[in-house]
Design a protein around this motif. Structure first.
Motif, short mmCIF file in Angstrom:
data_model
loop_
_atom_site.label_atom_id
_atom_site.label_comp_id
_atom_site.label_asym_id
_atom_site.label_seq_id
_atom_site.Cartn_x
_atom_site.Cartn_y
_atom_site.Cartn_z
N HIS A 258 0.87 -1.28 0.03
CA HIS A 258 -0.14 0.18 -0.22
C HIS A 258 0.85 1.30 0.14
O HIS A 258 0.27 2.37 -0.14
CB HIS A 258 -0.70 0.11 1.28
N ASP A 259 2.18 0.96 0.15
CA ASP A 259 3.12 2.29 0.08
C ASP A 259 3.11 2.77 -1.63
O ASP A 259 3.44 1.98 -2.46
CB ASP A 259 4.44 1.95 0.39
N THR A 260 2.88 3.84 -1.70
CA THR A 260 2.89 4.61 -2.88
C THR A 260 4.37 4.43 -3.46
O THR A 260 4.29 4.56 -5.11
CB THR A 260 2.30 6.02 -2.85
N ALA A 261 5.33 4.37 -2.96
CA ALA A 261 6.67 4.50 -3.48
C ALA A 261 6.92 2.94 -3.96
O ALA A 261 8.18 2.69 -4.62
CB ALA A 261 7.81 5.06 -2.78
N PHE A 262 6.36 2.13 -3.48
CA PHE A 262 6.48 0.45 -3.83
C PHE A 262 5.92 0.25 -4.97
O PHE A 262 4.76 0.51 -5.27
CB PHE A 262 6.10 -0.33 -2.65
N PRO A 263 6.89 -0.26 -6.02
CA PRO A 263 6.44 -0.69 -7.33
C PRO A 263 5.35 -2.05 -7.40
O PRO A 263 5.85 -3.17 -7.73
CB PRO A 263 7.69 -1.12 -7.93
N PHE A 264 4.34 -1.74 -6.73
CA PHE A 264 3.28 -2.65 -6.64
C PHE A 264 1.90 -2.22 -7.18
O PHE A 264 1.40 -1.54 -6.51
CB PHE A 264 3.27 -3.57 -5.58
N ASN A 265 1.32 -2.64 -8.24
CA ASN A 265 0.29 -2.19 -8.81
C ASN A 265 -1.03 -3.06 -8.22
O ASN A 265 -1.05 -4.47 -8.72
CB ASN A 265 0.09 -2.40 -10.15
N ILE A 266 -2.02 -2.66 -7.08
CA ILE A 266 -2.96 -3.59 -6.66
C ILE A 266 -4.13 -2.71 -6.44
O ILE A 266 -3.91 -1.62 -6.01
CB ILE A 266 -2.51 -4.33 -5.38
N THR A 267 -5.40 -3.25 -7.18
CA THR A 267 -6.77 -2.24 -7.08
C THR A 267 -7.72 -3.07 -6.77
O THR A 267 -7.79 -4.49 -7.08
CB THR A 267 -6.55 -1.42 -8.19
N GLU A 268 -8.86 -2.53 -6.46
CA GLU A 268 -10.23 -3.36 -6.34
C GLU A 268 -10.84 -2.88 -7.72
O GLU A 268 -12.13 -3.66 -7.69
CB GLU A 268 -10.84 -2.62 -5.01
N LYS A 269 -10.66 -2.24 -8.53
CA LYS A 269 -11.27 -1.97 -9.64
C LYS A 269 -10.95 -3.29 -10.75
O LYS A 269 -10.03 -4.08 -10.54
CB LYS A 269 -10.58 -0.54 -10.31
N SER A 270 -11.90 -3.14 -11.49
CA SER A 270 -11.94 -4.30 -12.57
C SER A 270 -10.94 -3.96 -13.79
O SER A 270 -10.59 -2.56 -13.99
CB SER A 270 -13.23 -4.55 -13.21
N TYR A 271 -10.31 -4.86 -14.52
CA TYR A 271 -9.54 -4.65 -15.55
C TYR A 271 -10.30 -3.86 -16.80
O TYR A 271 -9.79 -3.18 -17.56
CB TYR A 271 -8.91 -5.97 -16.30
N LEU A 272 -11.46 -4.20 -16.57
CA LEU A 272 -12.15 -3.37 -17.87
C LEU A 272 -12.61 -1.81 -17.75
O LEU A 272 -12.55 -1.12 -18.63
CB LEU A 272 -13.75 -4.01 -17.73
#
Length: 411
Positions: A258-272
């Motif tokens: 959840h750190d903005t500087a950490f290169p990890f993309n995670i989201t509750e949104k859909s890929y659409l």
């Protein structure tokens, strides 16, 4: 102490017998306490269809309109007593003080004694592993301290220059933090200029607790493998539910997600909602379309699902419902499988990374585990055996073309 435990156990068993003998009547005059319901479900070991039926909402007494609320503290005390009795019997049970809150919540939901015994054994094994690691760590700390003391004594007695690590040397040590910064920098470059890859994390409802923990481990391994590659993907973890076991275990492994500087993309949104629909390709093993070549303009979707208990085509149905293009790896062209063709998430990532680099399926499919496929020598032996059986059958086959009418007429 043992005598008290045995008396408590006999009291519990007698109460269970009384509850089983008493007829179950769903009348307003019947008074069933929540703790009696818990004892009946916990110690009677009844199937789901034979459990005592709860009181209907309209038949509940006044002041209890929200349903029966069982005191969690009482339930814990009963389970602690059960563990103590099992410990006195010589069974492998964990220490109640070392059980985590999430394990308590799962333990309180189990209805039969057999399920609890199995979970007790699992918690005991986990506790023993942690205790063994703690002992080994303590021994290693003592050995390191002893070695440092010996080196300090040797250096005090030596008047010459000492070469080596932490001493006079011409080499610069590369620390692990420096290596982490280097790999994270590659991921940041991939976020800016790399190809997108989607991992669909919306299959928690189709997995049990153990499968969700395995999924979290595979996602952690995928992050490490992608980071180590020379040309990593820009991986997007979509449809993430942080209230489920998968995301909770993933947060334990990767604390900085959840750190903005950490290169990890995670989201509750859909890929659409993130990418155009015409570029998305869902990789599912249940479709009939083979992936002919790797297209760098497409965005491939991999489902984050460990389906050991069920082999339903969930990803196929989801892709059809959303109207997405589908493809599968051409595994049947190159291998003959012993068992199922399902691959883990990290194996799929390794194959896609190799296809991205070389676009060569023969080279990329080397990441398929050898234990799942039949080796080439066994395939050749099987083919030779089939040909031999076919030749033997042809010897005894009757052919009408070899029958001569002239010879028959002469006779």
């Amino acid at each position: 102490m043992l005598r008290r435990l045995l008396v408590a156990r006999s009291a519990l068993c007698s109460s269970v017998k009384l509850l089983n003998a008493a007829p179950v009547r769903n009348t307003p005059s019947q008074s069933i306490t929540p703790i009696d319901v818990f004892w009946r479900r916990s110690y009677a070991n009844l199937p789901n269809n034979q459990e005592s039926h709860p009181i209907a909402a309209e038949e509940q007494p006044e002041g209890d309109q929200n349903g029966p609320s069982i005191d969690v503290d009482k339930k814990r005390k009963i389970l602690e007593l059960e563990m103590e009795v099992m410990r006195q019997e010589g069974r492998k049970v964990p220490t109640p003080a070392k059980i985590k809150e999430e394990n308590w919540n799962h333990l309180l939901q189990l209805r039969s004694r057999n399920q609890r015994r199995q979970y007790y054994l699992y918690l005991w094994n986990t506790e023993m592993v942690k205790e063994s690691q703690r002992i080994k760590k303590e021994q290693r700390r003592v050995e390191i301290a002893k070695r440092k003391e010996e080196l300090t004594q040797e250096n005090a007695e030596n008047d010459h220059l000492i070469y080596g690590l932490f001493h006079n040397t011409m080499f610069l040590r590369v620390y692990e933090s420096t290596m982490d910064h280097w790999h994270n920098n590659k991921l940041i470059q991939a976020m800016q200029f790399g190809q997108n890859l989607v991992i669909d994390c919306s299959y928690d409802d189709y997995m049990n607790d153990k499968e969700m923990r395995n999924t979290a481990k595979q996602l952690t391994l995928c992050f490490a493998l992608n980071r180590m590659h020379n040309e990593p993907f820009n991986v997007h973890h979509c449809n993430a539910n942080f209230q489920k076991t998968t995301m909770k275990n993933l947060q334990k492994s990767l604390v900085q997600i959840h750190d903005t500087a950490f290169p990890f993309n995670i989201t509750e949104k859909s890929y659409l909602d993130l990418f155009p629909k015409e570029k998305l390709v869902y990789l599912t093993p249940h479709c009939k379309n083979d992936l002919e070549e790797f297209n760098p303009d497409d965005i491939y979707i991999v489902g984050a699902m460990v389906d050991k208990s069920s082999q339903e085509a969930v990803s196929l149905g989801k892709a059809k419902k959303q109207g997405l293009r589908m493809a599968r790896l051409p595994l049947d062209r190159y291998f003959q499988f012993k068992s199922g063709k399902s691959l883990t998430i990290d194996q799929m990532l390794q194959i896609l990374l190799e296809l991205k680099t070389s676009n060569n399926f023969e080279k990329a499919l080397r990441h398929v585990p050898r234990r799942k496929i039949v080796p080439m020598d066994e395939q050749q032996l099987e083919l030779q055996k089939r040909l031999k059986e076919k030749n033997q059958l042809n010897k005894f086959k009757f052919s009408m073309g070899k029958f001569s009418d002239r010879k028959y007429k002469k006779r």
